[in-house]
Design a protein around this motif. Structure first.
Motif, mmCIF file in Angstrom:
data_model
loop_
_atom_site.group_PDB
_atom_site.id
_atom_site.type_symbol
_atom_site.label_atom_id
_atom_site.label_comp_id
_atom_site.label_asym_id
_atom_site.label_seq_id
_atom_site.Cartn_x
_atom_site.Cartn_y
_atom_site.Cartn_z
ATOM 1 N N LEU A 40 0.809 -1.624 0.088
ATOM 2 C CA LEU A 40 -0.185 -0.084 0.927
ATOM 3 C C LEU A 40 0.966 1.262 0.024
ATOM 4 O O LEU A 40 0.790 2.248 -0.498
ATOM 5 C CB LEU A 40 -0.740 -0.072 1.027
ATOM 6 N N ARG A 82 1.803 1.995 -3.369
ATOM 7 C CA ARG A 82 1.473 2.564 -3.780
ATOM 8 C C ARG A 82 1.124 4.340 -4.178
ATOM 9 O O ARG A 82 1.099 4.396 -4.846
ATOM 10 C CB ARG A 82 0.365 1.994 -4.288
ATOM 11 N N CYS A 117 -9.514 6.490 -0.521
ATOM 12 C CA CYS A 117 -10.190 5.033 -0.838
ATOM 13 C C CYS A 117 -8.537 4.288 0.040
ATOM 14 O O CYS A 117 -9.288 3.477 0.842
ATOM 15 C CB CYS A 117 -10.142 4.949 -2.129
ATOM 16 N N TYR A 118 -7.529 4.822 -0.373
ATOM 17 C CA TYR A 118 -6.351 3.991 0.285
ATOM 18 C C TYR A 118 -6.802 3.780 1.750
ATOM 19 O O TYR A 118 -6.808 3.020 2.757
ATOM 20 C CB TYR A 118 -5.362 4.657 -0.322
ATOM 21 N N THR A 156 -5.810 -1.755 -6.869
ATOM 22 C CA THR A 156 -6.265 -0.218 -6.894
ATOM 23 C C THR A 156 -7.410 -1.274 -7.986
ATOM 24 O O THR A 156 -7.111 -1.770 -8.948
ATOM 25 C CB THR A 156 -5.152 0.216 -7.649
ATOM 26 N N ALA A 171 -9.659 1.383 -3.897
ATOM 27 C CA ALA A 171 -9.065 0.200 -3.131
ATOM 28 C C ALA A 171 -9.455 -1.058 -2.960
ATOM 29 O O ALA A 171 -10.919 -0.587 -1.779
ATOM 30 C CB ALA A 171 -8.043 1.595 -2.571
#
Length: 759
Positions: A396, A399, A422-423, A455, A622
């Motif tokens: 994560l 990204r 979203c993450y 993603t 995500a």
């Protein structure tokens, strides 16, 4: 500082904005009662009048060759059998050898024409139609029709066996961006790199409802066609082109559809068969495909992607190379947007993308939920995970480290992009900060536990569309558009928009769709229906408001004589002053005093291309997944999924959640279950049934959590919405694959992930 602190996670989750009386609310489907009581009729269920005939399609047992002889005498001798249509007795038609002109995105080449030639191009090709007074008789008579064949020995099926035939398409529906930077040089100079191949095979749509067409032959020689389709105007255009009919001579109706997933974008061959027989026999005819025949037309293409990624020691992407090979038929060039995601999703200045087609002796592939996106993002997101692991960085965090602030493919800013949020929200809900970075280190009983992230991304498009609205003096509103409801909830959300815009109760709104006599709308596909038809519905209701207010101002002793439309409120079938709600007129009173029984508007909604083309417009998500892998048997169970989606304004939180849930379930299916097996010697799909073509059942699905991240976007369309039909599936297979690696330490790069690949 922990990863969650870097993400800025707080204890409080943001909720999507709830706006209005109806918009943003979890309203149940307005067509729900009709569906659960059986009052909702599907294409094969219309039996209007008496004497309807039944057709049964005969499919070719060979994949390549020619029909050398046909003998239908025994079948025709059966009492109640009216005709057997083959290439030998089908009359000349209006069409010529040209591409379909009735689709939003036709593949190039020469489309397959049923019963127009003795040539066999693919296994299960329709080669005859038996017409009888009952379905059972037609099916029995089909066994009495005998064919002789000349089989061609050279048979080209199997993607990987035919890679040497790969070629660039003459015209790509989604042009591949030109290279930027020097990807090969950057890859060679990267401290951390991976070079791997990712494959997934054929997948079939398999909706519950079979493809069917019921053609009612009228006394005036006009046809009323009940067709399973994702666009009645598409089916009508096809029939008009093929048989030389006018719009008045071919009306197409499709009020309900038991799943489409893209299979209903092109008119399927039962439509042609039913109309052909009806016109020739001057009788009403019904043709329904079998489950086995549902495997005989388009499918998600088998695809191989060779991806190379390079990064610095700190984890900064320096090179992205994606070379894709996907199948097409020998008679059409079918392309998807597979590789472009690799140049868009992450910040990288050195990118090289390529997409080649491999022609095979199969039917042309067909768009299937999130076509290209679910394919391209699967390979990219697994490759990114591999690179992150090799760099020793949390997947994560990797990204986020390479987050793209703009679309480098187009060199444009995003109209909106709440992917960071979203993450953040997904990580918090999932508990990602508790993840053990070591693969294969977490055991629960006999199960290895793994966590994965990926993603998701999908286009946010708006198309031209029309809508009509009529408000009667009793306050009832009827709105119509020729769009479809393939199970997504179109009836409901359009009713919400109309009721909210005009200020009437949902119970007073009737939304009509699925009829070619209604105002033009595009196919239901591409996740653009809410943005497209919803914008048309809002616009036509806004125009009704303006007309009604203009009438109200002219009413004797009107309280709105000196007011503007922005000074009033439309609610509860009334117009009232914002500053004084006691000053109002009812819709009924306005029309009665104006001496009209109804008012109506018909309008066209067009995307604002001048503004929209300045931006890159996408929905983002995500996906976080937990899997449990039995360390003795290798069986994989998805125990938890959290999917955080940023999709602009959410019109209905219930139907929207259902769309994402359905996408997630299909993502699980893609990752672990679905596999159409090809016999390369005979060019035949072998598991053409739902017993052997595996899809998830209730026992395969566990906890699924959907988060709608608040996102405001006034660029994408007047409603500020982004489609949800496809974003739910994108990224799910990759997240599962990454979780399986984290659980077992074994990387599987071809789907589905079956237990033999883990043992």
């Amino acid at each position: 500082m922990s990863l969650l602190q870097k993400l800025g996670v707080s204890a409080e989750n943001l909720a999507p904005e709830i706006t209005g009386k109806y918009i943003g609310k979890p309203i149940s489907r307005v067509d729900g009662r009709a569906k659960v009581t059986g009052n909702a009729k599907y294409a094969a269920e219309f039996n209007i009048g008496t004497g309807i005939l039944y057709g049964y399609v005969i499919s070719s047992p060979i994949a390549k060759g020619k029909i050398t002889a046909v003998n239908a005498r025994q079948a025709l001798s059966q009492k109640g059998v009216l005709n057997v249509f083959t290439h030998e007795n089908v009359p000349g038609l209006a069409w010529f050898d040209r591409s379909y002109q009735d689709q939003d995105a036709p593949p190039g080449g020469s489309p397959f024409r049923p019963l127009q030639s003795d040539e066999i191009l693919f296994s299960q090709q329709p080669i005859a139609l038996v017409i009888a007074e009952t379905f059972e008789l037609a099916r029995y008579a089909s066994t009495l029709v005998h064919f002789e064949y000349e089989v061609k020995e050279e048979l080209n099926v199997g993607l990987e066996l035919n890679l040497y035939k790969a070629k660039k398409p003459k015209k790509h529906r989604f042009p591949v961006p030109k290279p930027r930077g020097d990807a090969e040089k950057a890859l060679a100079g990267s401290v951390v790199k991976i070079e791997e191949a990712y494959y997934h095979g054929y997948e079939h749509h398999n909706p519950m409802e079979m493809f069917a067409s019921t053609v009612i032959y009228g006394d005036d020689d006009r046809l009323t066609i009940y067709d399973k389709t994702q666009g009645v105007l598409n089916s009508q255009s096809y029939v008009k082109s093929v048989f030389g009919l006018s719009e008045d001579e071919a009306r197409v109706i499709s009020p309900f559809m038991g799943g489409g997933f893209g299979a209903g974008l092109r008119p399927q061959y039962q439509l042609y068969m039913a109309v052909l027989a009806s016109l020739e026999l001057k009788r009403s005819v019904k043709v329904v495909l079998t489950r086995q025949q549902m495997f005989s037309f388009g499918h998600r293409p088998a695809t191989l992607q060779k991806i190379s990624l390079g990064a610095s020691a700190e984890g900064k992407l320096q090179a992205v190379i994606n070379r894709c090979y996907s199948e097409t038929s020998t008679f059409e060039e079918y392309t998807e947007n597979v590789v472009n995601w690799s140049g868009q999703m992450y910040q990288c200045d050195n990118v090289m993308l390529d997409h080649k087609l491999v022609p095979l002796d199969l039917f042309t592939p067909l768009d299937m939920r999130a076509p290209g996106g679910v394919t391209g993002m699967y390979a990219l997101e697994v490759a990114i995970d591999e690179l992150a692991v090799k760099a020793g960085i949390d997947p994560l965090e990797f990204r986020l480290l390479n987050y793209a602030e703009k679309d480098q493919n187009l060199d444009k800013p995003f109209s909106s992009k709440e992917l960071r949020e979203c993450y953040r929200q997904g990580a918090e809900r999932f508990g990602w900060n508790k993840r053990n970075p070591e693969a294969g280190a977490t055991l629960e009983g006999n199960n290895l536990v793994g966590w994965g992230v990926a993603t998701g991304c999908w286009e946010a498009n708006q198309m031209p569309s029309r809508a009509k609205a009529m408000l009667s003096a009793d306050g009832k509103l009827t709105v119509s558009s020729a769009t479809a409801d393939i199970g997504t909830g179109t009836y409901t959300v359009m009713t919400q928009v109309a009721a909210e815009t005009l200020g009437v109760a949902m119970e007073d709104v009737l939304f009509k769709l699925g009829d070619s006599v209604l105002p033009m709308s595009p196919l239901q596909g591409g996740s653009w229906t809410m943005a497209t038809v919803g914008s048309a519905v809002k616009l036509v209701c806004d125009q009704l408001k303006a007309k009604l207010f203009k009438m109200a101002k002219k009413v004797e002793n009107s309280p709105f004589g000196n007011s503007k439309e922005e000074d009033v409120v439309f609610a509860d079938r009334c117009i009232s002053l914002k500053e004084d709600a006691q000053q109002y007129l009812t819709f009924t009173e306005i029309m009665r005093k104006s001496k009209v029984n109804y008012i109506e508007e018909d309008t066209t909604s067009l995307p604002n291309m001048l503004e929209q083309n300045e931006y890159s417009r996408f929905t983002h998500s995500a996906v976080f997944v937990e899997v449990k892998v039995d360390q003795d048997l290798g069986t994989v169970h998805v125990s938890r999924v959290v999917n955080a989606v940023a999709a602009g304004r959410i019109i209905n939180t219930k139907t929207s959640r259902s769309q994402v849930l359905g996408g997630i379930v299909w993502g699980i299916s893609m990752a672990l279950h679905e596999d159409t097996v090809m016999d390369d010697n005979f060019g035949r799909f072998m598991n053409t049934n739902l017993a052997e073509y595996h899809v998830p059942v209730n026992a395969d699905i566990n906890d699924i959590d959907v988060i709608f991240v608040e996102e405001h976007d006034d660029i994408v369309n007047p409603l500020g919405v982004k489609g949800l039909g496809e974003i739910g599936i994108v990224g799910v297979a990759a997240a599962i694959s990454n979780a399986v690696y984290h659980a077992t330490g074994k990387r599987v790069r071809d789907l589905p992930i079956q237990l033999d690949k883990l043992l």
